[in-house]
Write a protein that holds these residues in place. Structure first.
Motif, mmCIF file in Angstrom:
data_model
loop_
_atom_site.group_PDB
_atom_site.id
_atom_site.type_symbol
_atom_site.label_atom_id
_atom_site.label_comp_id
_atom_site.label_asym_id
_atom_site.label_seq_id
_atom_site.Cartn_x
_atom_site.Cartn_y
_atom_site.Cartn_z
ATOM 1 N N THR A 133 138.943 61.897 81.844
ATOM 2 C CA THR A 133 137.959 62.950 82.061
ATOM 3 C C THR A 133 138.310 64.174 81.213
ATOM 4 O OG1 THR A 133 139.153 64.033 83.864
ATOM 5 C CG2 THR A 133 137.634 62.228 84.471
ATOM 6 N N CYS A 134 137.343 65.049 81.095
ATOM 7 C CA CYS A 134 137.542 66.300 80.365
ATOM 8 C C CYS A 134 138.606 67.160 81.059
ATOM 9 C CB CYS A 134 136.207 67.034 80.263
ATOM 10 S SG CYS A 134 136.187 68.374 79.087
ATOM 11 N N GLU A 135 138.574 67.190 82.372
ATOM 12 C CA GLU A 135 139.556 67.972 83.140
ATOM 13 C C GLU A 135 140.975 67.452 82.907
ATOM 14 O OE1 GLU A 135 139.279 70.891 84.728
ATOM 15 O OE2 GLU A 135 137.245 70.830 83.931
ATOM 16 N N GLU A 136 141.130 66.138 82.840
ATOM 17 C CA GLU A 136 142.453 65.556 82.579
ATOM 18 C C GLU A 136 142.939 65.939 81.180
ATOM 19 O OE1 GLU A 136 142.143 61.346 83.262
ATOM 20 O OE2 GLU A 136 142.052 61.583 85.434
ATOM 21 N N MET A 137 142.039 65.987 80.216
ATOM 22 C CA MET A 137 142.406 66.385 78.857
ATOM 23 C C MET A 137 142.883 67.837 78.855
ATOM 24 S SD MET A 137 140.021 66.799 75.471
ATOM 25 C CE MET A 137 139.191 68.208 76.215
ATOM 26 N N LYS A 138 142.116 68.728 79.495
ATOM 27 C CA LYS A 138 142.498 70.141 79.551
ATOM 28 C C LYS A 138 143.828 70.315 80.281
ATOM 29 C CE LYS A 138 138.121 71.408 80.794
ATOM 30 N NZ LYS A 138 137.098 72.339 81.312
ATOM 31 N N SER A 139 144.028 69.557 81.337
ATOM 32 C CA SER A 139 145.269 69.625 82.100
ATOM 33 C C SER A 139 146.462 69.178 81.251
ATOM 34 C CB SER A 139 145.147 68.761 83.355
ATOM 35 O OG SER A 139 146.319 68.809 84.097
ATOM 36 N N LEU A 140 146.277 68.110 80.479
ATOM 37 C CA LEU A 140 147.350 67.620 79.606
ATOM 38 C C LEU A 140 147.729 68.684 78.579
ATOM 39 C CD1 LEU A 140 149.149 65.168 78.828
ATOM 40 C CD2 LEU A 140 147.318 64.491 77.266
ATOM 41 N N ILE A 141 146.742 69.351 78.008
ATOM 42 C CA ILE A 141 147.013 70.410 77.026
ATOM 43 C C ILE A 141 147.741 71.574 77.692
ATOM 44 C CG2 ILE A 141 145.901 72.151 75.556
ATOM 45 C CD1 ILE A 141 143.759 69.899 74.985
ATOM 46 N N ASN A 142 147.276 72.001 78.862
ATOM 47 C CA ASN A 142 147.946 73.097 79.571
ATOM 48 C C ASN A 142 149.364 72.722 79.980
ATOM 49 O OD1 ASN A 142 145.965 75.109 79.394
ATOM 50 N ND2 ASN A 142 144.847 74.226 81.112
ATOM 51 N N ASP A 143 149.565 71.480 80.399
ATOM 52 C CA ASP A 143 150.915 71.013 80.740
ATOM 53 C C ASP A 143 151.826 71.057 79.515
ATOM 54 O OD1 ASP A 143 150.094 70.573 83.330
ATOM 55 O OD2 ASP A 143 150.004 68.381 83.148
ATOM 56 N N TYR A 144 151.296 70.650 78.361
ATOM 57 C CA TYR A 144 152.083 70.697 77.124
ATOM 58 C C TYR A 144 152.507 72.138 76.828
ATOM 59 C CZ TYR A 144 153.409 70.661 72.251
ATOM 60 O OH TYR A 144 154.110 70.843 71.080
ATOM 61 N N ILE A 145 151.573 73.073 76.939
ATOM 62 C CA ILE A 145 151.884 74.475 76.658
ATOM 63 C C ILE A 145 152.954 74.978 77.623
ATOM 64 C CG2 ILE A 145 150.947 76.829 76.698
ATOM 65 C CD1 ILE A 145 148.260 75.565 75.714
ATOM 66 N N THR A 146 152.803 74.673 78.898
ATOM 67 C CA THR A 146 153.768 75.111 79.907
ATOM 68 C C THR A 146 155.161 74.539 79.641
ATOM 69 O OG1 THR A 146 152.014 75.286 81.555
ATOM 70 C CG2 THR A 146 154.274 75.128 82.381
ATOM 71 N N LYS A 147 155.229 73.246 79.321
ATOM 72 C CA LYS A 147 156.526 72.591 79.128
ATOM 73 C C LYS A 147 157.193 72.959 77.815
ATOM 74 C CE LYS A 147 155.329 68.560 81.899
ATOM 75 N NZ LYS A 147 154.895 67.173 81.873
ATOM 76 N N ASN A 148 156.417 73.164 76.758
ATOM 77 C CA ASN A 148 156.996 73.365 75.427
ATOM 78 C C ASN A 148 157.022 74.809 74.950
ATOM 79 O OD1 ASN A 148 157.496 70.485 74.354
ATOM 80 N ND2 ASN A 148 155.479 70.403 75.286
ATOM 81 N N HIS A 149 156.342 75.686 75.648
ATOM 82 C CA HIS A 149 156.304 77.095 75.266
ATOM 83 C C HIS A 149 156.446 77.936 76.522
ATOM 84 C CE1 HIS A 149 155.298 76.083 71.153
ATOM 85 N NE2 HIS A 149 154.499 75.159 71.659
ATOM 86 N N GLU A 150 157.659 77.918 77.044
ATOM 87 C CA GLU A 150 157.969 78.579 78.312
ATOM 88 C C GLU A 150 157.552 80.049 78.288
ATOM 89 O OE1 GLU A 150 161.909 79.580 80.956
ATOM 90 O OE2 GLU A 150 161.936 77.823 79.662
ATOM 91 N N GLY A 151 156.898 80.464 79.332
ATOM 92 C CA GLY A 151 156.483 81.850 79.460
ATOM 93 C C GLY A 151 155.136 82.156 78.821
ATOM 94 N N GLN A 152 154.560 81.194 78.105
ATOM 95 C CA GLN A 152 153.261 81.412 77.472
ATOM 96 C C GLN A 152 152.155 81.050 78.457
ATOM 97 O OE1 GLN A 152 154.623 83.137 74.451
ATOM 98 N NE2 GLN A 152 152.552 82.510 74.004
ATOM 99 N N THR A 153 151.117 81.864 78.507
ATOM 100 C CA THR A 153 149.959 81.621 79.350
ATOM 101 C C THR A 153 148.751 81.389 78.450
ATOM 102 O OG1 THR A 153 150.861 83.068 81.058
ATOM 103 C CG2 THR A 153 148.503 82.570 81.178
#
Length: 144
Positions: free
Chosen positions: A59-79
């Motif tokens: 789903t589109c929501e799963e895609m957005k969630s995967l991208i946000n998870d990547y940002i959270t895990k690989n760029h700590e402190g970035q929103t």
């Protein structure tokens, strides 16, 4: 990615940054040169967008969630605060503006071509419609 698209994106980001600064009580809007230099530093991977593993995304929501998870895990402190979508040479590149607690911007780009193609051809009508709406919300493009 074409140089003209990168210049357009950088110009848009500078404009957004300046608007943000003009409403901020911490930094005067006259610091245009400083903002420009910080922006150049923040654009890291425009020529080589990140390609995630979308195999389990349905789903589109799963895609957005995967991208946000990547940002959270690989760029700590970035929103993640905003996104844009560039379509060039048949590819969809998602541009994500992220900020840390000091409001320093980091721009990340993701190649979402394959997952968008899969979701646009999903057997689920709702998923197809959500993806079309998502693309339209980030561009002026109507997807048929």
């Amino acid at each position: 990615m074409k140089t003209s698209n990168i210049k357009t994106l950088v110009t848009a980001c500078i404009s957004c940054s300046l608007m943000n600064l003009s409403y901020s009580d911490q930094t005067p809007a006259s610091d245009t040169h400083l903002v420009t230099e910080e922006l150049k530093e923040s654009v890291k991977n425009m020529e080589n967008p990140i390609l995630l593993d979308y195999r389990n995304v349905k789903t589109c929501e799963e895609m957005k969630s995967l991208i946000n998870d990547y940002i959270t895990k690989n760029h700590e402190g970035q929103t993640h605060r905003g996104s844009g979508l560039i379509k060039e040479n048949g590819k969809y590149i998602l541009i994500c503006a992220t900020f840390n607690e000091d409001d320093k911007m980091l721009i990340l780009s993701f190649d979402i071509t394959n997952i968008l193609h899969e979701l646009l051809h999903s057997s689920d009508k709702k998923t197809r419609e959500e993806v079309k709406e998502y693309i339209a919300s980030l561009t002026s493009e109507n997807v048929e």
